[in-house]
Design an enzyme around this catalytic site. Sequence first.
Site, PDB file in Angstrom:
ATOM      1  CB  ALA A 341      -0.914   0.000   1.226  1.00 51.88           C
ATOM      2  N   GLY A 343       0.294   1.160  -3.298  1.00 47.74           N
ATOM      3  CA  GLY A 343       0.300   0.436  -4.548  1.00 47.74           C
ATOM      4  C   GLY A 343       1.088   1.059  -5.680  1.00 47.74           C
ATOM      5  CE  LYS A 345       8.750   2.296  -3.268  1.00 42.91           C
ATOM      6  NZ  LYS A 345       7.869   3.356  -2.745  1.00 42.91           N
ATOM      7  CG  ASP A 390       1.685  -9.128  10.133  1.00 43.43           C
ATOM      8  OD1 ASP A 390       2.536  -8.366   9.623  1.00 43.43           O
ATOM      9  OD2 ASP A 390       1.548  -9.271  11.355  1.00 43.43           O
ATOM     10  CB  CYS A 463      10.075   7.398   2.235  1.00 48.19           C
ATOM     11  SG  CYS A 463       8.841   7.160   3.529  1.00 48.19           S
TER      12      CYS A 463
END
Length: 525
Positions: A341, A343, A345, A390, A463
Site C-alpha cells: 500500500a 500500490g 510501486k 501480515d 522513505c
Amino acid sequence: MDENQTNMDGINNAGDKQEDTPVSVPVEKIIKETEAGAIRETDSPELIEKAKEVQQEQESQETPAAKPRRERPKGDTIYSDSRTLAVKILTRVERTDSYLEKLIDYEISNENLNDYDKSLLNEICHGVVRWMRRLDWFLNGFYRGQWEKCMPEIKNTLRVALYQILFLNKIPDYAAVNEATEFVKKISTQKHADVVNGLLRTIIRTKEDLVYPTREIDEIKYLGIMQSHPNWMVKRWIQRFGFEDAEKLAESNNKRPILTVRINTLRARKDEFLNLLTEKNIVYRFCKYSNMFITLRLMSKIYLDEFFIKGYYTVQDESAGLASILLAPKESELVLDMCAAPGGKSTHMAQMLNNKGKIIAVDKYDAKIRVMKQNAERLGATCIEFVQDDASDFHNEVVTTTRFDKILLDAPCSGLGVLSKKPDIRWKREVEDIINLAKYQKKLLENAAKYLKPGGAIVYSTCTIEPEENIEVVKAFLAEHPEFKIDNAGNYVSQDLVNAEGCIETFPHRHSTDGSFAVRLVKEG
C-alpha cells in the site's frame, strides 16, 4: 522586546504542552499509520468515527471526481471559512496524534468552500505546521505570560494570523488581524479579542526589527528555530553532515512540494501523453533520473483531470520509483511486494513488466487492498494479485507456499525523507521511534529472506534518511546471512544516487527529490 509585549493573562490553559515538546507517537502506531491510514488508537471516539467516514469515502471511489459532496452540519457556523477551519484542524493535530493530511481532506470535501478557500486552507495548514517553531518563537517573545499554557484555539488563531503576515504576501496584514480578532470574539470574549488584536498589531509595527536567534550562542537551537525543526533532529544532521549541509537539508524540507507524476505506458504512449499536455498548455519537465517521471507546474484538481481518471499517469515521486527500477523485474518472473500500500510501486513494476509476469501485492488491511485494486484497474495493471496478510509473519498460502524471483520490501519507516510533503511528521517523531522502527524493519527483512529463490534479489527501501533504518538494518542482516551480498546500485541507476556502500541514497537538498534509501540484496544461487 519586553516593551512590546502584550498582556495575555486570562487566556491560558495549564494543561498544554511546552513549546518545544514533541508529540511522541509509539512505534506501533507509526507502523499502523503507515500501513492502515487515518484511524489511530488514541483518537477520541468522535474523531475515530469521522476518520472512518473519511476513509470509507476514500475507499469507495478511486478519485474525488465521483465522491458525493459533503455538506457542513447545520449550526456549525464558528468554523466556516478557510482561516477558522485551519484553526480547527491545527488544534486537533496539536491535541491528538491525528495526521494533518487526513483532517485537511475531510474539510476540503465540504460544499461550502470554494476553490480559493480550499487552496488557502491547504496552504495555511501546511504552512503553520511547517513553520510552527519559528512562529512560536516570535509569539512567545510578544506574549506576556506562559505561551505554552495559552488556550490551543487562541494559540492556533495567532499562528494562523502570523503565518499570513510573515509568509503570504498577497494577504494584507490588516485582513489577517481582523479575521483573527473576529474569530476570537466568537470563541472567547471581547477582552481576549482585544488582546489578540493588540499583539498582532504590535508585531506588524515592529516586523522589520524582529529579533532572531543567533548561531553563535547555540547553533542547534538557532537552526531548529530558524528552519522550524526539533532540536534532536537538527542535532543529528549537524553531527552527520556538518552545519551548512544540515541547514540546506532543513531548508529543502520547508519548500512547498513539487508535483511529480509517473507516465503510465499501460494506458498511453509516452509521446502521445506529452503531446496532450502540450495541447492543454500544461507545463512539464522531465525528472533527472528516470524519463518516465515528470513534474507538472500549476496544475490544480489533479484527481479530477481526465488524463488522471483515464490512467495516463499517476502521482509518484521520482525517488519512489527508484526501488522498482533497482529491483529490475523481468517478464515471466514472480515478484512479491511485501508492504504494497498504496500500490504505486506495484503498478510501476506491472508497467515495467508490460503486464507479463506476476506480482503478489500484500497488505495487512482489507481497506487498503480495495484502494490498491481500484488504482490498478485505473492504470490497467492486470498482472497484480492482491493478498491480505501480515508482512512480518505470513500465513496466506499464496505467499507461504511460494518462492519468489524478486521481492520488494518498502518498509514502514519514520518518514523523515518526506518532510516537505508531510510537515507534521517532524513534530510527531522522537529519536526512540527510529530505534524501535529499525527493530521492526529487521524483522521484515528476515521474513523476506525466507521466501526468495536462490539467485533471486530483494530490494529493501524506505522513505527516510536515517542510517539506523537504512544501512544499519542492512549490515545487521548481512552479518546473519552470508549467502546474501549487495548488488551495486550503480548497475541500475545513475551513479549520482549511489553511496559508498553501493546503495541508493537520495536527499532533498542534493537530488531535488524526496529523501529515500534502497539496496539490492542478491542471494547466491
